[in-house]
Design a protein around this motif. Sequence first.
Motif, mmCIF file in Angstrom:
data_model
loop_
_atom_site.group_PDB
_atom_site.id
_atom_site.type_symbol
_atom_site.label_atom_id
_atom_site.label_comp_id
_atom_site.label_asym_id
_atom_site.label_seq_id
_atom_site.Cartn_x
_atom_site.Cartn_y
_atom_site.Cartn_z
ATOM 1 N N THR A 21 -4.576 2.162 2.737
ATOM 2 C CA THR A 21 -5.492 1.012 2.070
ATOM 3 C C THR A 21 -4.649 0.764 0.597
ATOM 4 N N PRO A 22 -4.593 -0.445 0.237
ATOM 5 C CA PRO A 22 -4.315 -1.605 1.067
ATOM 6 C C PRO A 22 -2.933 -1.492 1.510
ATOM 7 N N GLU A 23 -2.683 -2.650 2.528
ATOM 8 C CA GLU A 23 -1.447 -2.854 3.350
ATOM 9 C C GLU A 23 -0.465 -3.350 2.279
ATOM 10 N N THR A 24 -0.817 -4.400 1.393
ATOM 11 C CA THR A 24 -0.176 -4.807 0.163
ATOM 12 C C THR A 24 -0.577 -4.499 -1.180
ATOM 13 N N VAL A 30 -2.784 3.303 -4.035
ATOM 14 C CA VAL A 30 -2.938 3.240 -2.394
ATOM 15 C C VAL A 30 -3.567 4.594 -2.085
ATOM 16 N N THR A 31 -4.519 4.473 -1.116
ATOM 17 C CA THR A 31 -5.306 5.615 -0.569
ATOM 18 C C THR A 31 -4.921 5.947 0.944
ATOM 19 N N VAL A 32 -4.695 7.407 1.066
ATOM 20 C CA VAL A 32 -4.331 7.798 2.237
ATOM 21 C C VAL A 32 -5.361 8.602 2.771
ATOM 22 N N GLU A 33 -6.052 8.315 3.959
ATOM 23 C CA GLU A 33 -7.241 9.052 4.567
ATOM 24 C C GLU A 33 -6.667 9.850 5.904
ATOM 25 N N SER A 34 -7.386 11.006 6.089
ATOM 26 C CA SER A 34 -6.707 11.791 7.435
ATOM 27 C C SER A 34 -8.020 11.356 8.274
ATOM 28 N N THR A 38 9.817 -7.222 -4.915
ATOM 29 C CA THR A 38 9.386 -6.854 -3.834
ATOM 30 C C THR A 38 10.156 -5.423 -3.401
ATOM 31 N N ALA A 39 9.262 -4.557 -2.915
ATOM 32 C CA ALA A 39 9.769 -3.184 -2.330
ATOM 33 C C ALA A 39 8.973 -2.934 -1.347
ATOM 34 N N THR A 40 9.217 -1.501 -0.710
ATOM 35 C CA THR A 40 8.365 -0.984 0.309
ATOM 36 C C THR A 40 7.894 0.247 -0.172
ATOM 37 N N LEU A 41 6.947 0.934 -0.090
ATOM 38 C CA LEU A 41 6.303 2.335 -0.466
ATOM 39 C C LEU A 41 6.183 2.817 1.107
ATOM 40 N N VAL A 42 7.081 3.948 1.227
ATOM 41 C CA VAL A 42 6.851 4.752 2.535
ATOM 42 C C VAL A 42 6.445 6.042 2.613
ATOM 43 N N LEU A 45 5.045 -3.580 -1.633
ATOM 44 C CA LEU A 45 4.905 -3.771 -3.161
ATOM 45 C C LEU A 45 5.277 -4.937 -3.559
ATOM 46 N N SER A 46 4.506 -5.978 -4.165
ATOM 47 C CA SER A 46 4.562 -7.121 -4.763
ATOM 48 C C SER A 46 4.465 -7.040 -6.218
ATOM 49 N N ALA A 47 5.473 -7.566 -7.082
ATOM 50 C CA ALA A 47 5.375 -7.638 -8.457
ATOM 51 C C ALA A 47 5.653 -9.003 -9.052
#
Length: 423
Positions: free
Chosen positions: A331-334, A345-349, A402-406, A420-422
């Motif tokens: 989260t979040p997706e954008t 951006v938070t990453v949870e297991s 715009t770009a994409t965080l992978v 990612l949107s700026a």
Amino acid sequence: MTSQVSIDLRPGVPKEGETRAVAAKPRRRRRKDRTGFTAVARAGRRRAAGFLLAVVVLVGASACQAEYKPPFAPIVFAIDENGNIDVSASRDLVTPIGTFTISESVALPRDVPSDRTLMILRHKVAGELKDAWFTLLAAVNLHFSVDGANRLVPQAEENVALLEVTGPATGVVAEATDDDSGDRFESEQVEVLPEVPEDTDPSATPDDGGPSGGPGEPGIEVTPETLSCDDSGCAGTVTVESTGTGTLRVTSTEIIGPDADAFSVDAGCEAELPPGGQCTLSVGYVPLDSGEAAVATLVIHQNLSGPANEVNLEGSAGTTPPGPEPGIAVTPETVFCTSSACQPVTVESTGDDPLAVTSVEIVGSDAAAFSYTSDCEGASLPTGARCVVTPEYTPQGGTEATATLVIHHNLAGPATEVTLSAS
């Protein structure tokens, strides 16, 4: 080494290769056998009319068979090399219970009704001592003559006789007598098995309710030949039908084969069935832990001549439950960025297995305008643990980017992406 057991009440000339055990004429001597039990032969011994049980133990044969022919209702039963007992003809007088290893035999209950006699013959089968159990449907005294070393093993129950053949022997003759003046069960070692007097022939069993009014021949039909099972159960039951003119007696059932433990059977058919009677057997199935298909054989022992009846059991492969897997929630997706900051951006297991974040990258036409800091790369996150990826934006002359965080990880399927949107 295996042994052969033959029990026959008929007098006459033995077949080629057969040893015939016969009843002894009255003796007037009393002596002790090697085991210390009294060996008795009395003149004028009163014999139960028409009742003579002859048991012949043949050592060194390739199979183990037994014939038992009580008066007017001959019984033939076979004991194979595995100790299983198959019976033919009538068993109105004797019921075989089974053949067991010594440890199994000792553990079995011996609560025999007072109007019956439990006879246990202990001998070697395929080099191993085993106990063959028989129930005589009468309370009788027994005298054993053995042409080899033997002993009577004392039993707590007065109507249980355990005769152990301890040395090489060609046979045993067990005589039922109404003489109550001595011990109920006696044994003696003899050099030659006694002969059966001609006047003790109990005659043959009449067929199909013949002239003497005896029982007819039993018959059996078992359906189906193959029973299919899956993790929801088996497709129906096994039906046993009495198709002969005599009583069908189902003595026992068992399941054998490489996957026998996957199947079970109830005791619904261990009973006597008159002509036309039926019973059913319910078979249970639990798929193997390996998830592979299972096969076994249901064996139905009865009082017909020849082998037992068999039903093929086939169990389908079980559904292997899914194993523990990692899971991920991002989260979040954008993410929206300004020239001063971006949302983290938070990453949870979220799975049962640890989540491994292997790498992070930014892709897209405006990727050069973005960068990131992170404590996720190379991390192994147990269930519920979190890490954070913080994007950063540096304007490149345009007003928007715009770009994409992978986020690459150890889950099956594609990597997880965040837009990612700026502006």
